[in-house]
Write a protein that holds these residues in place. Structure first.
Motif, PDB file in Angstrom:
ATOM      1  N   GLU A 218     -25.510 -14.653  -8.439  1.00  0.00           N
ATOM      2  CA  GLU A 218     -26.825 -14.899  -9.043  1.00  0.00           C
ATOM      3  C   GLU A 218     -27.098 -13.934 -10.187  1.00  0.00           C
ATOM      4  O   GLU A 218     -28.239 -13.735 -10.576  1.00  0.00           O
ATOM      5  N   ARG A 219     -26.039 -13.277 -10.713  1.00  0.00           N
ATOM      6  CA  ARG A 219     -26.146 -12.286 -11.787  1.00  0.00           C
ATOM      7  C   ARG A 219     -26.995 -11.090 -11.357  1.00  0.00           C
ATOM      8  O   ARG A 219     -27.682 -10.474 -12.159  1.00  0.00           O
ATOM      9  N   ARG A 220     -26.944 -10.781 -10.072  1.00  0.00           N
ATOM     10  CA  ARG A 220     -27.677  -9.629  -9.534  1.00  0.00           C
ATOM     11  C   ARG A 220     -26.755  -8.815  -8.632  1.00  0.00           C
ATOM     12  O   ARG A 220     -25.915  -9.363  -7.918  1.00  0.00           O
ATOM     13  N   LEU A 221     -26.956  -7.502  -8.668  1.00  0.00           N
ATOM     14  CA  LEU A 221     -26.231  -6.580  -7.805  1.00  0.00           C
ATOM     15  C   LEU A 221     -27.277  -5.705  -7.123  1.00  0.00           C
ATOM     16  O   LEU A 221     -27.943  -4.897  -7.771  1.00  0.00           O
ATOM     17  N   ARG A 222     -27.458  -5.890  -5.806  1.00  0.00           N
ATOM     18  CA  ARG A 222     -28.556  -5.234  -5.082  1.00  0.00           C
ATOM     19  C   ARG A 222     -28.025  -4.350  -3.973  1.00  0.00           C
ATOM     20  O   ARG A 222     -27.066  -4.715  -3.288  1.00  0.00           O
ATOM     21  N   ARG A 223     -28.667  -3.209  -3.778  1.00  0.00           N
ATOM     22  CA  ARG A 223     -28.321  -2.341  -2.658  1.00  0.00           C
ATOM     23  C   ARG A 223     -29.031  -2.867  -1.409  1.00  0.00           C
ATOM     24  O   ARG A 223     -30.251  -3.074  -1.412  1.00  0.00           O
ATOM     25  N   VAL A 224     -28.266  -3.082  -0.342  1.00  0.00           N
ATOM     26  CA  VAL A 224     -28.813  -3.657   0.887  1.00  0.00           C
ATOM     27  C   VAL A 224     -28.290  -2.852   2.077  1.00  0.00           C
ATOM     28  O   VAL A 224     -27.272  -2.163   1.990  1.00  0.00           O
ATOM     29  N   PRO A 225     -28.971  -2.933   3.214  1.00  0.00           N
ATOM     30  CA  PRO A 225     -28.496  -2.207   4.401  1.00  0.00           C
ATOM     31  C   PRO A 225     -27.298  -2.881   5.049  1.00  0.00           C
ATOM     32  O   PRO A 225     -27.073  -4.087   4.894  1.00  0.00           O
ATOM     33  N   VAL A 226     -26.533  -2.108   5.785  1.00  0.00           N
ATOM     34  CA  VAL A 226     -25.404  -2.590   6.584  1.00  0.00           C
ATOM     35  C   VAL A 226     -25.644  -2.158   8.030  1.00  0.00           C
ATOM     36  O   VAL A 226     -26.047  -1.016   8.270  1.00  0.00           O
ATOM     37  N   PRO A 227     -25.456  -3.062   8.984  1.00  0.00           N
ATOM     38  CA  PRO A 227     -24.801  -4.356   8.895  1.00  0.00           C
ATOM     39  C   PRO A 227     -25.731  -5.542   8.628  1.00  0.00           C
ATOM     40  O   PRO A 227     -25.264  -6.592   8.209  1.00  0.00           O
ATOM     41  N   ALA A 228     -27.045  -5.403   8.914  1.00  0.00           N
ATOM     42  CA  ALA A 228     -27.946  -6.558   8.850  1.00  0.00           C
ATOM     43  C   ALA A 228     -28.698  -6.586   7.529  1.00  0.00           C
ATOM     44  O   ALA A 228     -29.146  -5.557   7.028  1.00  0.00           O
ATOM     45  N   HIS A 229     -28.860  -7.793   6.990  1.00  0.00           N
ATOM     46  CA  HIS A 229     -29.639  -8.015   5.778  1.00  0.00           C
ATOM     47  C   HIS A 229     -30.294  -9.384   5.894  1.00  0.00           C
ATOM     48  O   HIS A 229     -29.649 -10.375   6.234  1.00  0.00           O
ATOM     49  N   ASP A 230     -31.599  -9.438   5.637  1.00  0.00           N
ATOM     50  CA  ASP A 230     -32.376 -10.676   5.776  1.00  0.00           C
ATOM     51  C   ASP A 230     -32.219 -11.284   7.168  1.00  0.00           C
ATOM     52  O   ASP A 230     -32.131 -12.508   7.334  1.00  0.00           O
ATOM     53  N   GLY A 231     -32.156 -10.401   8.176  1.00  0.00           N
ATOM     54  CA  GLY A 231     -32.099 -10.863   9.556  1.00  0.00           C
ATOM     55  C   GLY A 231     -30.750 -11.367  10.024  1.00  0.00           C
ATOM     56  O   GLY A 231     -30.650 -11.917  11.126  1.00  0.00           O
ATOM     57  N   ILE A 232     -29.699 -11.177   9.221  1.00  0.00           N
ATOM     58  CA  ILE A 232     -28.364 -11.662   9.579  1.00  0.00           C
ATOM     59  C   ILE A 232     -27.391 -10.491   9.555  1.00  0.00           C
ATOM     60  O   ILE A 232     -27.380  -9.700   8.605  1.00  0.00           O
TER      61      ILE A 232
END
Length: 635
Positions: A218-232
């Motif tokens: 999506e032309r985006r690079l985002r920092r996200v938590p591991v292991p879960a993101h958006d409830g998955i």
């Protein structure tokens, strides 16, 4: 593989792994800098590889096998040096995803790529242009007194030689891989490397990280938590809905590793010395687009795969500066790991790290690297496979000394011959027979030689391609126009001028140039052999596209009728037929072309041409057979 596309790729590189500039504002400074470090804008001097199809039949591939009493590794030197299989002999367990088919698809920077095994990606963001190319291979003494398998080649997009040394010490459960990339130039060069391992997707992927950089096409690079993101929990590849990259943020000082245990806790682990900083998980996900790609690249019903990767930077969108006359090297290790995958993330990772330390201590990897380094310069012994002659040409030009990776003049071939003569005589020879032009070299030193060579039409053609690559488009057009009146073969020049007109927005003039070029090629072609058929197909495809953009439907139909029936049956041309029928107002016939038997063999990663065309023809939902969408928001 079929023949390569003989037309020089002048249009900008079609690479899906890009982000908007504003995304860099919240990134670490070194990461933001490397994201902007000379990204690749052109495929030159490589050519597009699109001559393959999807008709499958039994075939034999040359393979090199190395083994000890614990592991057996099977390497394909003619197909990028890929490790196609890594079997743990005591258990008989395949540690990799071993693809049951060799099916090229449009994923490499220059087109043809195939899935499965361990591949060595060098060059720039994306799968290497050497994915389906032969590498040099030979036996070399190993640090433990045995033998190593050395693979080496000259990577042409960045003009860098590299080597991959593989060996299995006696009694070792781990395949050791020493890698070296050298910059012989007197200037810095942006460098890229990712070792890409396919494993069965019914695994959980473990890495020593609490955060990751997510790229979802999506032309985006985002920092996200591991292991879960958006409830998955994204560490289970099959739980993600869409294709995505997860670049793990491994803290400084932490051991670099990534593992993929199955439900029984057994699976592959990859670790390395610290130079190989990045770790990544790529998933196809369980959505319809990802599942379709899995079937397309493998064999339906044989199980899918995900990828665990290791690279020089945090992400694959970055390039690392390699200083003049320097090198970068590291050691990787691949082997089995038995570790539980269920439970709280930090505990699961800690247990895996402890078990890795027990079977392969970090110290041992460092010691293996130190032991390998003196052997990296050892000259190869028995030759097992031969790569291209491009490295020999560059060594001949600059008289570089590259111990350990010889590029002898004996490997020079037909493609290098004109350039070797330019080097010796200062003149680019005229072709001895009527044929499509040979490949163009575009590096500054070759461009300088072309500029001082006698200005024949043939030389001006190649000079124009090199100038175009350098960004001097006005001068490129002047070179091609200067050559046109005296050129015995006009279609290559007219086609280049057509591309220039398209890039500058002159669509009507581009259509004229293309139509004239196609007419000239049809007059010039000598036979229906592979070389001429590839040229007519490549130029016919671009001509049809140019004429349709200019809304010259009747002229497009005339070009279509002159293509060979076998060419018109190819999937990419059937798509053009559907567009032509739609332009003629024959909507029902166009929709019929998009039937269940349509297969576009060279469909590119992220390309949504099928979905867009379907939406123009009907309001019906896109059939699953045509659903290759990589992004959730694609129409």
């Amino acid at each position: 593989m079929g023949p390569d596309n003989p037309l020089p790729p002048l249009s900008p590189l079609d690479e899906v792994h890009r982000i908007d500039d504003r995304e860099r504002d919240d990134m670490p400074r070194d990461m933001a800098r490397q994201l902007g470090l000379d990204p690749l804008h052109s495929l030159l001097p490589e050519r597009v590889r699109d001559g393959y199809g999807r008709t499958r039949e039994p075939m034999s591939l040359d393979a090199l096998v190395i083994e000890n009493d614990r592991l057996r590794a099977t390497v394909l030197p003619g197909l990028g040096g890929r490790v196609a299989s890594l079997v743990h002999l005591p258990t008989g367990r395949e540690l990799l995803y071993r693809n049951p088919v060799f099916q090229p698809a449009g994923f490499a920077l220059n087109g043809a790529w195939y899935s499965g095994g361990i591949e060595w990606n060098i060059g720039a963001t994306g799968h290497t242009a050497l994915s389906c190319a032969p590498l040099h291979a030979a036996l070399v003494p190993a640090p433990d007194g045995g033998q190593m398998l050395r693979l080496w080649e000259w990577e042409r997009l960045r003009d860098l030689p590299f080597q991959v040394d593989l060996w299995l010490p006696d009694g070792s459960d781990f395949l050791f891989v020493g890698v070296r990339v050298r910059n012989p130039h007197e200037r810095p060069v942006p460098t890229y490397w990712w070792s890409n391992t396919a494993v069965p997707e019914d695994v959980r992927v473990l890495a020593p990280a609490e955060e990751a950089w997510h790229f979802g096409y999506e032309r985006r690079l985002r920092r996200v938590p591991v292991p879960a993101h958006d409830g998955i929990d994204r560490t289970y590849p099959l739980d993600s809905p869409h294709p995505a990259d997860w670049f793990y943020e491994v803290p400084d000082g932490r051991r670099r590793w990534i593992a993929a245990p199955a439900a029984d806790g057994r699976g592959l682990v990859q670790t390395s010395t610290d130079v190989l900083r990045g770790r990544k998980l790529f998933v196809w996900g369980h959505g319809p687009g990802g599942r379709r790609w899995q079937d397309w690249l493998t064999e339906p019903g044989t199980g899918g795969y995900c990828e665990v990767q290791a690279g020089l930077a945090r992400t694959q969108l970055e390039h690392v500066r390699l200083e003049p006359e320097s090198e970068v090297s590291w050691l990787e290790a691949y082997g089995p790991l038995d570790t539980p995958r269920e439970g709280e993330w930090s505990e699961v990772v800690r247990t895996a790290e402890e078990r890795l330390a027990a079977v392969l201590p970090r110290r041992r990897v460092e010691e293996a690297y130190a032991a390998w380094k003196p052997y990296a310069d050892t000259e190869p012994g028995e030759r097992l496979a031969t790569g291209s002659g491009w490295g020999a040409l560059e060594v001949l030009r600059a008289d570089w000394k590259l111990p350990g990776t010889p590029f002898p003049e004996s490997t020079l071939g037909e493609d290098q011959a004109p350039w070797a003569e330019l080097l010796r005589t200062g003149c680019l020879p005229e072709p001895r027979r009527v044929r499509p032009p040979h490949p163009t070299l575009v590096a500054p030193h070759w461009r300088d030689m072309l500029e001082t060579a006698p200005a024949t039409p043939h030389t001006e053609y190649h000079l124009g391609v090199a100038q175009w690559h350098a960004g001097d488009r006005a001068q490129a057009v002047r070179s091609w126009e200067r050559a046109l009146p005296l050129a015995p073969s006009q279609w290559p020049l007219l086609r280049c001028l057509g591309v220039a007109d398209q890039e500058s927005g002159h669509l009507e003039r581009a259509a004229d140039r293309y139509a004239e070029a196609f007419e000239d090629l049809c007059r010039e072609r000598r036979d229906d052999g592979e070389t001429w058929t590839a040229a007519v197909a490549a130029l016919g495809r671009e001509t049809l596209q140019a004429l349709l953009r200019a809304r010259r439907t009747a002229d497009a139909r005339a070009v279509w009728e002159r293509l060979l029936p076998a060419v018109r049956r190819r999937g990419r041309f059937r798509l053009l037929e559907a567009e032509l029928l739609l332009a003629e107002g024959r909507r029902a016939e166009a929709l019929a072309v998009l039937g269940p038997d349509l297969e576009v063999a060279d469909l590119r990663e992220g390309e949504d041409v099928l979905g867009r065309l379907w939406a123009r023809l009907t309001d019906e939902p896109l059939p699953a057979r045509h659903d290759f969408r990589m992004r959730p928001d694609t129409p």
